[in-house]
Design a protein around this motif. Structure first.
Motif, mmCIF file in Angstrom:
data_model
loop_
_atom_site.group_PDB
_atom_site.id
_atom_site.type_symbol
_atom_site.label_atom_id
_atom_site.label_comp_id
_atom_site.label_asym_id
_atom_site.label_seq_id
_atom_site.Cartn_x
_atom_site.Cartn_y
_atom_site.Cartn_z
ATOM 1 N N UNK A 187 35.768 -45.661 4.117
ATOM 2 C CA UNK A 187 36.436 -46.320 2.986
ATOM 3 C C UNK A 187 37.709 -45.608 2.540
ATOM 4 N N UNK A 188 38.656 -46.399 2.052
ATOM 5 C CA UNK A 188 39.930 -45.855 1.563
ATOM 6 C C UNK A 188 39.723 -44.908 0.389
ATOM 7 N N UNK A 189 38.797 -45.228 -0.506
ATOM 8 C CA UNK A 189 38.531 -44.360 -1.650
ATOM 9 C C UNK A 189 38.046 -42.986 -1.231
ATOM 10 N N UNK A 190 37.262 -42.929 -0.176
ATOM 11 C CA UNK A 190 36.787 -41.645 0.346
ATOM 12 C C UNK A 190 37.951 -40.852 0.931
ATOM 13 N N UNK A 191 38.825 -41.522 1.649
ATOM 14 C CA UNK A 191 39.994 -40.822 2.215
ATOM 15 C C UNK A 191 40.887 -40.293 1.109
ATOM 16 N N UNK A 206 28.085 -36.586 -1.648
ATOM 17 C CA UNK A 206 29.199 -37.436 -2.079
ATOM 18 C C UNK A 206 28.961 -38.880 -1.657
ATOM 19 N N UNK A 207 28.930 -39.783 -2.642
ATOM 20 C CA UNK A 207 28.810 -41.214 -2.362
ATOM 21 C C UNK A 207 30.217 -41.723 -2.087
ATOM 22 N N UNK A 208 30.487 -42.093 -0.830
ATOM 23 C CA UNK A 208 31.841 -42.391 -0.386
ATOM 24 C C UNK A 208 32.333 -43.797 -0.626
ATOM 25 N N UNK A 209 31.461 -44.719 -1.005
ATOM 26 C CA UNK A 209 31.886 -46.094 -1.264
ATOM 27 C C UNK A 209 32.006 -46.320 -2.763
ATOM 28 N N UNK A 210 33.048 -47.041 -3.157
ATOM 29 C CA UNK A 210 33.250 -47.354 -4.577
ATOM 30 C C UNK A 210 33.229 -48.856 -4.837
ATOM 31 N N UNK A 211 32.985 -49.654 -3.829
ATOM 32 C CA UNK A 211 33.049 -51.114 -4.003
ATOM 33 C C UNK A 211 31.857 -51.646 -4.792
ATOM 34 N N UNK A 212 32.044 -52.785 -5.414
ATOM 35 C CA UNK A 212 30.961 -53.435 -6.160
ATOM 36 C C UNK A 212 29.845 -53.837 -5.203
ATOM 37 N N UNK A 213 28.614 -53.696 -5.638
ATOM 38 C CA UNK A 213 27.479 -54.093 -4.822
ATOM 39 C C UNK A 213 27.152 -53.138 -3.695
ATOM 40 N N UNK A 214 27.715 -51.961 -3.714
ATOM 41 C CA UNK A 214 27.540 -50.990 -2.630
ATOM 42 C C UNK A 214 26.095 -50.522 -2.526
ATOM 43 N N UNK A 261 47.438 -32.167 -11.222
ATOM 44 C CA UNK A 261 46.588 -33.280 -10.813
ATOM 45 C C UNK A 261 46.257 -34.131 -12.034
ATOM 46 N N UNK A 262 46.106 -35.452 -11.863
ATOM 47 C CA UNK A 262 45.597 -36.268 -12.969
ATOM 48 C C UNK A 262 44.224 -35.741 -13.403
ATOM 49 N N UNK A 263 43.847 -35.988 -14.652
ATOM 50 C CA UNK A 263 42.608 -35.431 -15.216
ATOM 51 C C UNK A 263 41.378 -35.780 -14.384
ATOM 52 N N UNK A 264 41.277 -37.025 -13.932
ATOM 53 C CA UNK A 264 40.110 -37.431 -13.151
ATOM 54 C C UNK A 264 40.058 -36.718 -11.801
ATOM 55 N N UNK A 265 41.219 -36.526 -11.191
ATOM 56 C CA UNK A 265 41.287 -35.804 -9.920
ATOM 57 C C UNK A 265 40.884 -34.344 -10.142
ATOM 58 N N UNK A 266 41.381 -33.750 -11.222
ATOM 59 C CA UNK A 266 41.029 -32.364 -11.532
ATOM 60 C C UNK A 266 39.528 -32.217 -11.769
ATOM 61 N N UNK A 267 38.915 -33.185 -12.443
ATOM 62 C CA UNK A 267 37.471 -33.128 -12.696
ATOM 63 C C UNK A 267 36.684 -33.181 -11.394
ATOM 64 N N UNK A 268 37.106 -34.034 -10.476
ATOM 65 C CA UNK A 268 36.448 -34.084 -9.170
ATOM 66 C C UNK A 268 36.653 -32.767 -8.431
ATOM 67 N N UNK A 271 24.908 -34.690 -7.081
ATOM 68 C CA UNK A 271 25.327 -35.988 -6.547
ATOM 69 C C UNK A 271 26.667 -36.346 -7.167
ATOM 70 N N UNK A 272 27.669 -36.505 -6.321
ATOM 71 C CA UNK A 272 29.036 -36.802 -6.750
ATOM 72 C C UNK A 272 29.352 -38.237 -6.334
ATOM 73 N N UNK A 273 29.423 -39.119 -7.301
ATOM 74 C CA UNK A 273 29.707 -40.532 -7.046
ATOM 75 C C UNK A 273 31.202 -40.761 -7.263
ATOM 76 N N UNK A 274 31.918 -41.069 -6.199
ATOM 77 C CA UNK A 274 33.362 -41.259 -6.311
ATOM 78 C C UNK A 274 33.730 -42.406 -7.248
ATOM 79 N N UNK A 275 32.795 -43.334 -7.484
ATOM 80 C CA UNK A 275 33.066 -44.424 -8.415
ATOM 81 C C UNK A 275 33.207 -43.923 -9.853
ATOM 82 N N UNK A 276 32.766 -42.697 -10.114
ATOM 83 C CA UNK A 276 32.885 -42.124 -11.460
ATOM 84 C C UNK A 276 34.255 -41.497 -11.718
#
Length: 192
Positions: A91-95, A6-14, A62-69, A37-42
């Motif tokens: 990162x907040x996105x990972x939490x 799991x890629x835990x950062x979603x910020x630009x330039x990560x 769950x929202x569709x994107x949450x269900x897909x994850x 490989x699960x990229x949370x930015x997706x």
């Protein structure tokens, strides 16, 4: 067994995709896992949880994107979280990705690869250990850490001196494999 990296950062330039790519190579060479490989930015993950928290209603809507994850997480037998250290934490996105789910983490094995300026992500890793303990997941002792990561990789994403990180990854993968095999067997008995 399936290992979700799991890629835990979603910020630009990560830098997370570079570190995750290196780790995925190590995991493939290990040979004990099928790698996802699960990229949370997706995934579009709301920071706001539903009125009834997932802990109290793990099968709630769950929202569709949450269900897909959730489908990707549920399919995994073990996880490796690739995380930077932002302001002495993760990162907040990972939490958010963690908090949307309960049963997907339960009784599964988790390892960590951290990267940051001075600490190499260790502060984020230590915080995540507490979070996953609350979710009844088992975190392995070994981890991989890249302090001053920007000095350790070349412009193609290859490590300049791979011996020590490769050895750390191999040791962690051995622990992940042992624990995930044990917990997979235990889950099958508990369910059956």
């Amino acid at each position: 067994m399936k290992l979700a990296v799991i890629i835990g950062s979603v910020r630009a330039g990560r830098f997370g995709p570079t570190v995750a790519g290196w780790f995925a190579e190590q995991a493939r060479a290990h040979g004990g896992f099928e790698i996802d490989i699960v990229d949370l930015a997706d995934f579009e993950l709301p920071l706001e949880l539903p009125p009834v928290p997932p802990m109290m209603d793990p099968d709630g809507p769950r929202p569709a994107s949450v269900a897909a994850l959730g489908e990707r997480l549920a399919a995994a037998d073990a996880f490796v979280i690739v995380t930077p250290d932002y302001n002495r934490g993760y990162p907040a996105g990972l939490k958010a990705a963690i908090d949307w789910f309960v049963t997907e983490w339960d009784s599964k094995t988790i390892g960590f690869v951290g990267y940051s300026g001075a600490t190499g992500g260790i502060l984020a890793i230590e915080g995540l250990r507490q979070v996953f303990n609350e979710l009844n997941a088992h975190t392995v002792r070994n981890y991989v850490s890249f302090p001053r990561y920007y000095l350790l990789f070349d412009e193609t994403g290859s490590l300049l001196d791979p011996a020590e990180p490769n050895a750390a990854a191999a040791a962690m993968l051995d622990q992940l494999h042992w624990w995930s095999a044990a917990l997979t067997a235990a889950r099958s008995v508990a369910v059956g």
